[in-house]
Design a protein around this motif. Sequence first.
Motif, mmCIF file in Angstrom:
data_model
loop_
_atom_site.group_PDB
_atom_site.id
_atom_site.type_symbol
_atom_site.label_atom_id
_atom_site.label_comp_id
_atom_site.label_asym_id
_atom_site.label_seq_id
_atom_site.Cartn_x
_atom_site.Cartn_y
_atom_site.Cartn_z
ATOM 1 N N ALA A 180 -12.626 3.459 -13.517
ATOM 2 C CA ALA A 180 -12.029 3.410 -14.867
ATOM 3 C C ALA A 180 -10.974 2.313 -14.934
ATOM 4 O O ALA A 180 -10.165 2.155 -14.013
ATOM 5 C CB ALA A 180 -11.413 4.753 -15.214
ATOM 6 N N ILE A 181 -10.974 1.565 -16.024
ATOM 7 C CA ILE A 181 -10.006 0.498 -16.233
ATOM 8 C C ILE A 181 -9.108 0.865 -17.409
ATOM 9 O O ILE A 181 -9.578 1.230 -18.485
ATOM 10 C CB ILE A 181 -10.703 -0.849 -16.518
ATOM 11 C CG1 ILE A 181 -11.596 -1.232 -15.326
ATOM 12 C CG2 ILE A 181 -9.680 -1.951 -16.798
ATOM 13 C CD1 ILE A 181 -12.405 -2.485 -15.558
ATOM 14 N N GLY A 194 -5.288 -2.055 -14.943
ATOM 15 C CA GLY A 194 -5.382 -1.482 -13.598
ATOM 16 C C GLY A 194 -6.657 -0.675 -13.429
ATOM 17 O O GLY A 194 -7.261 -0.199 -14.398
ATOM 18 N N ILE A 195 -7.087 -0.512 -12.168
ATOM 19 C CA ILE A 195 -8.352 0.145 -11.859
ATOM 20 C C ILE A 195 -8.114 1.475 -11.146
ATOM 21 O O ILE A 195 -7.335 1.553 -10.200
ATOM 22 C CB ILE A 195 -9.232 -0.756 -10.973
ATOM 23 C CG1 ILE A 195 -9.564 -2.062 -11.708
ATOM 24 C CG2 ILE A 195 -10.519 -0.029 -10.574
ATOM 25 C CD1 ILE A 195 -10.302 -3.064 -10.847
ATOM 26 N N ALA A 236 0.834 -1.203 0.000
ATOM 27 C CA ALA A 236 0.000 0.000 0.000
ATOM 28 C C ALA A 236 0.864 1.245 0.000
ATOM 29 O O ALA A 236 1.875 1.316 0.705
ATOM 30 C CB ALA A 236 -0.918 0.001 1.212
ATOM 31 N N TYR A 237 0.451 2.233 -0.794
ATOM 32 C CA TYR A 237 1.154 3.503 -0.893
ATOM 33 C C TYR A 237 0.140 4.639 -0.743
ATOM 34 O O TYR A 237 -0.986 4.544 -1.220
ATOM 35 C CB TYR A 237 1.863 3.628 -2.246
ATOM 36 C CG TYR A 237 2.985 2.643 -2.452
ATOM 37 C CD1 TYR A 237 2.714 1.306 -2.774
ATOM 38 C CD2 TYR A 237 4.306 3.028 -2.318
ATOM 39 C CE1 TYR A 237 3.739 0.396 -2.955
ATOM 40 C CE2 TYR A 237 5.346 2.124 -2.505
ATOM 41 C CZ TYR A 237 5.050 0.801 -2.821
ATOM 42 O OH TYR A 237 6.069 -0.097 -2.982
ATOM 43 N N GLY A 238 0.561 5.702 -0.091
ATOM 44 C CA GLY A 238 -0.280 6.890 0.035
ATOM 45 C C GLY A 238 0.556 8.126 -0.188
ATOM 46 O O GLY A 238 1.753 8.145 0.131
ATOM 47 N N ALA A 294 -3.990 -0.731 -8.725
ATOM 48 C CA ALA A 294 -5.192 0.050 -8.420
ATOM 49 C C ALA A 294 -4.791 1.383 -7.794
ATOM 50 O O ALA A 294 -3.807 1.460 -7.056
ATOM 51 C CB ALA A 294 -6.104 -0.719 -7.474
ATOM 52 N N VAL A 295 -5.546 2.418 -8.115
ATOM 53 C CA VAL A 295 -5.333 3.754 -7.542
ATOM 54 C C VAL A 295 -6.678 4.286 -7.057
ATOM 55 O O VAL A 295 -7.670 4.244 -7.799
ATOM 56 C CB VAL A 295 -4.731 4.731 -8.573
ATOM 57 C CG1 VAL A 295 -4.657 6.132 -7.996
ATOM 58 C CG2 VAL A 295 -3.351 4.262 -9.014
#
Length: 218
Positions: free
Chosen positions: A216-217, A138-139, A65-67, A108-109
Amino acid sequence: MKILPRVYYIFKHAINAIWAIPLVIIMRIIYPFILIRVGTFNTQRVGHFVLDAAHHFIKQHNCEAYGCDISKEALLEAGIRAKKLNSSVNFTECSFDNLDYNDSEFDAVFCEGVLYYGSERAFNDGIHEMYRVLRKNGILRVYTKSSNDVWTNSKNRISDNTYLVEKGYEKGMTVYCPPLDKINNSFGMFDNVKIGIEEFNYVGLENLKSFWVITAIK
């Protein structure tokens, strides 16, 4: 016996307030314990980082996980909260329109309640940056203000769909509230886009909060 429209209006809202105001107070009290968001947060407001449910998902599925945030204070607060949850999150100081990550780095973002702070150009730059860091298939999940929001009633219009907040903790900040056609254009580079809308207010119909919910993909 007829009741004057104004009297009826006041009476109806007073009745709503009897149950609605205590409910709002309770929600405000428990909110910090049930919702901490992940994502870029381009404001001086501290907090709103890691969703508790996301914490459990990360643990169960062995995810990284990244923030990121533009505020040092917000990153410090997020680190403290992540430590309390015994959750490993990699925090980076950067803005959503200039992400300090490699191309095709994430599956994912999530960007919730962030992207509308700024101009139309910053909004679109942010979308392109998130597209860049996503892997193929990716989503991207975005939660951002819509053109139906109360802010669009502001007399402080700076440019098309862009306004200056007049009061509250966001006073003086610029917000972008695009209509549907702008959203479609902004996400045009994605292969698959689903657009929903969430609208709410706790008491009455005034001051409507309205958000586009976009999945969005790439």
